[in-house]
Design an enzyme around this catalytic site. Structure first.
Site, short mmCIF file in Angstrom:
data_model
loop_
_atom_site.label_atom_id
_atom_site.label_comp_id
_atom_site.label_asym_id
_atom_site.label_seq_id
_atom_site.Cartn_x
_atom_site.Cartn_y
_atom_site.Cartn_z
N GLY A 10 -40.55 -55.02 42.99
CA GLY A 10 -41.24 -55.27 41.47
C GLY A 10 -41.23 -54.14 40.51
O GLY A 10 -41.37 -52.82 40.75
N GLY A 12 -42.77 -54.05 37.70
CA GLY A 12 -43.58 -54.06 36.70
C GLY A 12 -44.21 -52.65 36.54
O GLY A 12 -43.69 -51.74 36.80
N GLY A 14 -46.50 -50.60 38.39
CA GLY A 14 -46.78 -50.11 39.63
C GLY A 14 -45.36 -49.68 40.08
O GLY A 14 -44.97 -48.53 40.37
N VAL A 78 -37.80 -61.78 46.43
CA VAL A 78 -38.28 -61.35 47.93
C VAL A 78 -39.09 -62.59 48.50
O VAL A 78 -39.87 -62.86 47.73
CB VAL A 78 -38.90 -60.10 47.93
CG1 VAL A 78 -39.65 -59.70 49.56
CG2 VAL A 78 -38.23 -58.82 47.30
N GLU A 176 -58.59 -61.01 22.82
CA GLU A 176 -57.48 -60.63 21.95
C GLU A 176 -56.59 -62.09 21.58
O GLU A 176 -56.34 -62.18 20.20
CB GLU A 176 -56.31 -59.89 22.68
CG GLU A 176 -56.77 -58.54 23.06
CD GLU A 176 -55.90 -57.51 23.90
OE1 GLU A 176 -56.50 -56.36 23.96
OE2 GLU A 176 -55.30 -58.12 24.59
N ASP A 314 -51.90 -54.94 41.34
CA ASP A 314 -52.76 -56.15 40.86
C ASP A 314 -52.86 -56.90 42.59
O ASP A 314 -53.88 -57.49 42.80
CB ASP A 314 -52.43 -56.97 40.48
CG ASP A 314 -52.49 -56.80 38.84
OD1 ASP A 314 -53.01 -55.65 38.57
OD2 ASP A 314 -52.11 -57.66 37.70
C1 LIG Z 1 -51.81 -61.38 29.46
C2 LIG Z 1 -52.05 -59.97 30.07
C3 LIG Z 1 -52.56 -58.91 29.36
C4 LIG Z 1 -52.88 -57.78 29.99
N1 LIG Z 1 -53.45 -56.87 29.02
C5 LIG Z 1 -53.75 -55.56 29.75
C6 LIG Z 1 -53.97 -54.40 28.79
O1 LIG Z 1 -54.38 -54.55 27.85
N2 LIG Z 1 -54.41 -53.28 29.57
C7 LIG Z 1 -54.04 -52.97 30.92
O2 LIG Z 1 -54.38 -52.00 31.36
N3 LIG Z 1 -53.80 -53.99 31.63
C8 LIG Z 1 -53.50 -55.16 31.13
N4 LIG Z 1 -53.03 -56.35 31.75
C9 LIG Z 1 -52.80 -56.24 33.29
C10 LIG Z 1 -51.87 -55.55 33.77
O3 LIG Z 1 -50.43 -56.07 32.97
C11 LIG Z 1 -51.49 -55.56 35.22
O4 LIG Z 1 -52.52 -55.05 35.91
C12 LIG Z 1 -50.39 -54.88 35.54
O5 LIG Z 1 -49.03 -55.57 35.21
C13 LIG Z 1 -50.15 -54.61 37.29
O6 LIG Z 1 -49.05 -54.12 37.91
P1 LIG Z 1 -48.38 -54.44 38.91
O7 LIG Z 1 -47.20 -53.52 39.17
O8 LIG Z 1 -49.32 -54.77 39.99
O9 LIG Z 1 -47.53 -56.05 38.53
P2 LIG Z 1 -46.71 -56.27 37.49
O10 LIG Z 1 -46.79 -55.43 36.28
O11 LIG Z 1 -47.07 -57.69 37.26
O12 LIG Z 1 -45.23 -56.53 38.06
C14 LIG Z 1 -44.83 -57.45 39.23
C15 LIG Z 1 -43.31 -57.36 39.06
O13 LIG Z 1 -43.09 -57.78 40.49
C16 LIG Z 1 -42.00 -58.89 40.27
N5 LIG Z 1 -41.98 -59.84 41.49
C17 LIG Z 1 -43.42 -60.38 41.63
N6 LIG Z 1 -43.07 -61.02 42.87
C18 LIG Z 1 -41.85 -60.88 43.33
C19 LIG Z 1 -40.92 -61.09 44.35
N7 LIG Z 1 -41.37 -62.23 45.18
N8 LIG Z 1 -39.63 -60.96 44.28
C20 LIG Z 1 -39.03 -59.95 43.42
N9 LIG Z 1 -39.94 -59.55 42.51
C21 LIG Z 1 -41.18 -60.13 42.25
C22 LIG Z 1 -42.46 -59.39 38.97
O14 LIG Z 1 -41.21 -60.00 38.49
C23 LIG Z 1 -43.01 -58.07 38.05
O15 LIG Z 1 -41.81 -57.41 37.43
C24 LIG Z 1 -52.73 -57.54 31.20
C25 LIG Z 1 -52.18 -58.64 32.10
C26 LIG Z 1 -51.83 -59.79 31.40
C27 LIG Z 1 -51.49 -60.98 32.34
#
Ligand SMILES: Cc1cc2nc3c(=O)[nH]c(=O)nc-3n(C[C@H](O)[C@H](O)[C@H](O)COP(=O)(O)OP(=O)(O)OC[C@H]3O[C@@H](n4cnc5c(N)ncnc54)[C@H](O)[C@@H]3O)c2cc1C
Length: 434
Positions: A10, A12, A14, A78, A176, A314
């Site tokens: 990922g 994203g 994190g 994955v 928003e 998340d």
């Molecule tokens: C519309 C929207 C608005 C938001 N606004 C805010 C805000 O204003 N402020 C704030 O703090 N937070 C906001 N958030 C929440 C924030 O985006 C999330 O909390 C954050 O992205 C979580 O990070 P993460 O690394 O857990 O997951 P993510 O950032 O979602 O990253 C997950 C990554 O894993 C990859 N992935 C997933 N499954 C697989 C797999 N099986 N194989 C390979 N890759 C995979 C995905 O492609 C992605 O790149 C918002 C969320 C959304 C949807």
């Protein structure tokens, strides 16, 4: 001697922070993502309303690590884990043939979450969400198409349903979205049509609990609701959605009597569900899983019995030192701090050092409503209006990846602020259509 192999799943919020903090460590680092870019999700709603273009809020993962020879980026999905054999199983995406497996010594999983439709998957066809770039572009097309259809619709009732926009869920994204659609209708598009007045559009924000922005203090929720009213959006609190179809939304306002809202454009910004990777890790390790599919990790973010596997962002809940399972907010700062922590623990272990458990440092909560209007709760300091909006602006620019994107977004926002315009008001079609 071969280097310690770290695999991050990922790219994203994190996963990217974990990889960035490990890029100079003496490790062989592999970052696996099914997308070739990092997406700044907090601004996808601006793509959905034509304020920004997709390239301005996404950044290629390869470009981020181009100077770090020990970092390899793999475009693949994955599909499973072999925790005993310490291997990841991969599936090909975008016609790029992926290796079947990747071995690791340390694994960091940050697969994120997706929107859930409360057991009504069929609603997703009509109530689009704005989590991915593709879905944000689809929402943009739907919103703009609704104005075009209203312009050509002779039947007043049908025209009204084209000009009714329903946003479901009044968390930061819903607020928003509603604010941006209201600005689009009241401001940006007001002179663009001949048969309709876009300002007559209804923008409804539906929320099941008794206030908008439930994660903020009540006084800021009230400010946000007043600001939405000022923009021409109507807030319907204590209203549960009981049906969504191609012609509208049915809500229950607590009296058990279904109320029908004819609308051709519905945006979903309600509950989320953890990545399926969380459930798989829970199955394999016996870790607890909550109703939203989040796996419970130990206080150091590792999985029970597998100190070499971290899960974060998340898709997790964290067990506190007194063994209670704590749900941190599903926001970017939590995922980023957890990503940095997993990297710090990995580095410390390589040096034979011990580390304290993960501790979240809450730096505050921000949500914007519209032009020069936002609310902010920063460690008890409650701000609203212009000051909160400037804070929101600075924070979002700061965390956006890539200097070029920061500059482009700053120029775009400054330009829109002065002209009230939105440059990316394009109706694009999905790949299947001619
Ligand atoms: C519309 C929207 C608005 C938001 N606004 C805010 C805000 O204003 N402020 C704030 O703090 N937070 C906001 N958030 C929440 C924030 O985006 C999330 O909390 C954050 O992205 C979580 O990070 P993460 O690394 O857990 O997951 P993510 O950032 O979602 O990253 C997950 C990554 O894993 C990859 N992935 C997933 N499954 C697989 C797999 N099986 N194989 C390979 N890759 C995979 C995905 O492609 C992605 O790149 C918002 C969320 C959304 C949807």
């Amino acid at each position: 001697m071969s280097l310690h192999r770290v695999v991050v799943v990922g790219g994203g919020f994190g996963g990217l922070q974990a990889a960035l903090r490990l890029r100079r460590a003496p490790v062989e680092l592999t970052l696996v993502d099914r997308r070739n870019f990092h997406l700044f999700q907090p601004l996808t709603y601006q793509v959905a309303t034509g304020a920004l273009s997709p390239g301005e809020i996404a950044y290629p993962l390869r470009a981020i690590f181009k100077r770090h020879r020990n970092v390899r980026v793999v475009l693949a999905e994955v599909s499973d884990f072999d925790l005993q054999g310490r291997e990841l199983r991969l599936k090909s995406v975008a016609n790029v043939t992926a290796p079947g497996t990747i071995p690791y010594d340390t694994l960091i999983v940050a697969g994120g979450s997706h929107y859930s439709y409360f057991g009504h998957a069929e609603w997703s066809e009509y109530a689009a969400e704005v989590k991915s770039l593709e879905s944000a572009l689809a929402v943009r097309s739907r919103i703009l198409t609704a104005f075009e259809s209203a312009e050509l619709e002779p039947d007043p009732a049908l025209r009204a349903s084209w000009l009714t926009f329903v946003v479901i869920g009044a968390g930061p994204t819903g607020v928003e979205m509603a604010g941006q659609i209201a600005e689009l209708a009241r401001d940006t598009l007001r002179r663009d049509f001949r048969a309709i007045d876009p300002r007559s559009g209804r923008i409804l924000l539906v929320e099941a609990v008794d206030r908008v922005l439930p994660s903020f203090p009540p006084s800021l929720s009230a400010r946000a609701e007043r600001s939405l009213g000022g923009l021409g959006a109507t807030v319907l609190t204590d209203s549960t959605v009981v049906g969504v179809d191609g012609e509208g939304v049915t809500i229950d306002r607590g009296d058990g009597v279904p109320e029908r809202i004819p609308s051709r454009t519905v945006v979903w910004a309600a509950g989320v569900e953890a990545s399926s990777l969380a459930s798989r890790l829970a199955e394999l390790t016996g870790a607890e899983r909550d109703r939203a599919g989040r796996v419970t990790v130990e206080p150091d973010l590792t999985l029970p019995g597998h100190p070499e596997v971290f899960a974060l962002g998340d898709m997790v809940r964290v067990r506190s030192s007194d063994r209670a399972s704590v749900l941190l907010p599903g926001i970017a700062p939590v995922a980023m701090q957890q990503g940095r922590y997993a990297a710090m623990v990995t580095r410390a272990r390589l040096r034979g050092r011990s580390t304290p458990p993960f501790r979240y440092r809450d730096k505050g909560n921000l949500a914007t409503i519209g032009r020069a209007t936002a609310v902010a709760d920063i460690r008890g300091l409650r701000l609203s209006g212009f000051i909160a909006w400037v804070t929101w602006l600075v924070v979002h620019l700061w965390y956006l990846i890539g200097f070029q994107n920061r500059l482009l977004v700053l120029i775009r926002w400054s330009f829109s602020f002065v002209t009230h315009g939105r440059g990316a008001r394009l109706i694009t079609r999905s790949g299947a259509e001619p």
